[in-house]
Scaffold this active site. Structure first.
Site, short mmCIF file in Angstrom:
data_model
loop_
_atom_site.label_atom_id
_atom_site.label_comp_id
_atom_site.label_asym_id
_atom_site.label_seq_id
_atom_site.Cartn_x
_atom_site.Cartn_y
_atom_site.Cartn_z
N GLY A 87 0.85 -1.21 0.00
CA GLY A 87 0.00 0.00 0.00
C GLY A 87 0.87 1.24 0.00
O GLY A 87 1.82 1.33 0.77
N ARG A 122 0.57 -5.15 -4.82
CA ARG A 122 0.72 -6.13 -3.75
C ARG A 122 1.15 -7.48 -4.32
O ARG A 122 0.79 -8.54 -3.80
CB ARG A 122 -0.58 -6.26 -2.96
N ASP A 165 5.73 -5.09 5.74
CA ASP A 165 6.06 -6.48 6.08
C ASP A 165 6.10 -7.42 4.87
O ASP A 165 6.99 -8.24 4.75
CB ASP A 165 5.00 -7.03 7.05
N THR A 181 5.11 2.25 5.95
CA THR A 181 3.69 1.91 6.02
C THR A 181 2.97 2.91 6.89
O THR A 181 3.48 3.32 7.93
CB THR A 181 3.41 0.50 6.58
N ASP A 215 0.59 2.09 8.54
CA ASP A 215 0.13 1.32 9.70
C ASP A 215 1.12 1.41 10.87
O ASP A 215 0.75 1.09 12.00
CB ASP A 215 -0.05 -0.16 9.34
N ASP A 250 3.47 -0.56 11.61
CA ASP A 250 3.53 -1.86 12.30
C ASP A 250 4.74 -2.72 11.94
O ASP A 250 4.75 -3.91 12.25
CB ASP A 250 2.23 -2.65 12.03
N ARG A 297 -25.00 14.66 17.50
CA ARG A 297 -24.91 13.25 17.08
C ARG A 297 -23.68 12.58 17.68
O ARG A 297 -22.75 13.25 18.14
CB ARG A 297 -24.75 13.18 15.55
N MET A 338 -7.79 3.25 8.89
CA MET A 338 -7.07 2.03 8.50
C MET A 338 -6.03 1.67 9.56
O MET A 338 -5.93 2.32 10.60
CB MET A 338 -6.39 2.25 7.15
N GLY A 339 -5.25 0.66 9.25
CA GLY A 339 -4.18 0.26 10.17
C GLY A 339 -3.98 -1.23 10.26
O GLY A 339 -3.11 -1.71 10.98
N ARG A 340 -4.84 -1.97 9.56
CA ARG A 340 -4.78 -3.43 9.61
C ARG A 340 -4.94 -3.93 11.05
O ARG A 340 -5.81 -3.43 11.75
CB ARG A 340 -3.45 -3.90 9.02
N GLU A 367 -9.96 -0.21 11.73
CA GLU A 367 -10.63 -1.19 10.86
C GLU A 367 -10.47 -2.64 11.33
O GLU A 367 -11.26 -3.50 10.97
CB GLU A 367 -10.10 -1.07 9.43
N ARG A 426 -23.79 8.57 13.08
CA ARG A 426 -23.30 8.49 11.70
C ARG A 426 -21.90 7.87 11.73
O ARG A 426 -21.21 7.93 12.74
CB ARG A 426 -23.19 9.89 11.07
O1 F6P Z 1 -1.16 -1.52 4.84
C1 F6P Z 1 -1.63 -0.27 4.50
C2 F6P Z 1 -3.12 -0.26 4.34
O2 F6P Z 1 -3.52 1.05 4.06
C3 F6P Z 1 -3.90 -0.84 5.53
O3 F6P Z 1 -4.05 0.08 6.57
C4 F6P Z 1 -5.19 -1.23 4.86
O4 F6P Z 1 -5.85 -2.28 5.54
C5 F6P Z 1 -4.74 -1.69 3.51
O5 F6P Z 1 -3.50 -1.07 3.25
C6 F6P Z 1 -5.67 -1.35 2.37
O6 F6P Z 1 -5.20 -1.94 1.22
P1 F6P Z 1 -5.66 -1.57 -0.25
O7 F6P Z 1 -4.98 -0.30 -0.66
O8 F6P Z 1 -5.16 -2.72 -1.05
O9 F6P Z 1 -7.15 -1.41 -0.23
#
Ligand code: F6P
Length: 340
Positions: free
Chosen positions: A10, A71, A102, A124, A126, A128, A161, A168-170, A220, A264
């Site tokens: 990504g 990927r 990774d 990344t 993330d 991570d 609300r 994101m972040g896996r 996520e 929301r």
């Molecule tokens: O690893 C980076 C990341 O943005 C994650 O946070 C996310 O789950 C994933 O890539 C999304 O992947 P794609 O761009 O393939 O939808």
């Protein structure tokens, strides 16, 4: 020397600055660089372009990657591994710099273990990747998410609300944690700890009673309720596409049902991955790109350029890839200090 460079996985802000670091350091030391297109796919299919200084002069502040990314997993099929090695031979490469998370780096390690002259650069959003204190892309992505959270708070306040922002972040909660802390969210949920739904509902009720609105940040990768399941969709490295699970939307529904407060949700998605890198990410990317070339020139193949404290250095890829870097207990303690 002829040094190849690729960006895989990504994308995130800072990739172009890292490429710039590689090209400038190589040029300064009298070596040439060739860029492979779309990550490992470009090495597999021998899609390359020379990278002269002129092409990277102005890219330090650009988002995305001038090389493209994918990927692609070159170790999925034996014939692809053979193609990768054929490209390295036909391009007469002396070394390859793999910039990625990774997955990209584990392919780099596998190639090194087969005798490839490879070094890595971790990136990344993330945050991570093990072995390094920070990865570039994270500061930029979390800054965008922080801005989004603050904008959502404005509209949540006007309409009384609860608004849930899904980031994101896996399976690592760094982006959610940083966003929640920096934007002063009422609750922040990360995959590293199971949240207590009753406590969350109480929290939202208290925030509404006190201020008339609530802001919740969720990563996520969080498990929301037992019925959630998996999306079924996966990439070439076998990772589930977590955003398809829609945890933000699910959580907002539960909050509305559980508290009676209109809710929301917003999934910020790939907006986090675009735009210019922050100052921190630019400096880190440049330094790691330069460090990667230094690793090559020192013959330290199988190593990855990392940040430890104030210093950049090389550590074995194997060590960095042992386990992903997840949110630690001290950060969770900090986060919960701000639970109202
Ligand atoms: O690893 C980076 C990341 O943005 C994650 O946070 C996310 O789950 C994933 O890539 C999304 O992947 P794609 O761009 O393939 O939808």
């Amino acid at each position: 020397m002829k040094i190849g460079v690729l960006t895989g996985g990504g994308d995130c802000p800072g990739l172009d600055a890292a490429i710039r670091g590689v090209v400038y350091r190589a040029g300064q030391q009298g070596h040439q660089v060739v860029g492979f297109l779309d990550g490992w796919k470009g090495v597999r299919d021998n899609l390359a372009r020379p990278l002269a200084l002129a092409e990277v002069v102005t890219i330090v502040g650009d988002g995305g990657t001038i090389l493209g990314s994918s990927r692609t997993n070159p170790f999925q099929k034996p014939e692809d591994v053979a193609k990768v090695e054929a490209t390295i031979r036909s391009q007469a490469l002396d070394a390859l710099v793999a910039i990625g998370g990774d997955d990209t780096l584990s392919a780099a390690l596998a190639l090194y273990q087969r005798g490839g002259r490879v070094v890595g650069v971790p990136k990344t959003m993330d945050n991570d990747v093990g072995g390094t204190d920070w990865t570039f892309g994270f500061d930029s992505a979390a800054s965008v998410a922080m801005d989004a959270a603050e904008r959502l708070r404005d509209t949540a306040r006007s309409h009384h609300r609860a608004i849930v922002l899904e980031v994101m972040g896996r399976h690592a909660g760094w982006v959610a944690l940083a966003t929640g802390l920096a934007a002063g969210a009422d609750a922040t949920l990360v995959p590293e700890e199971r949240y207590d739904e009753t406590a969350l509902m109480d929290h939202v009720r208290r925030a509404i009673a006190a201020r008339g609105y609530a802001l919740i940040v969720v990563s996520e990768g969080v498990e929301v309720g037992a019925a959630q399941g998996t999306s079924g969709a996966a990439d070439e490295f076998g990772h589930e596409l977590l955003r398809e699970r829609g945890v933000g939307a699910l959580l907002a529904k539960r909050i509305e049902a559980g508290t009676g407060v209109e809710a929301r949700s917003v999934q910020i998605g790939h907006i986090q991955r675009g735009g210019p890198p922050t100052l921190f990410d630019r400096l880190l990317s440049l330094r790691l790109g330069v460090q990667a070339v230094d690793l090559v020139l020192d013959g330290r193949f199988g190593h990855v350029a990392v940040l430890r404290g104030e210093r950049v250095m090389g550590v074995p890829l194997e060590e960095a890839l042992k386990s992903p870097k997840l949110v630690t207990a001290d950060w969770l303690d900090l986060l919960h200090t701000f639970d109202a």
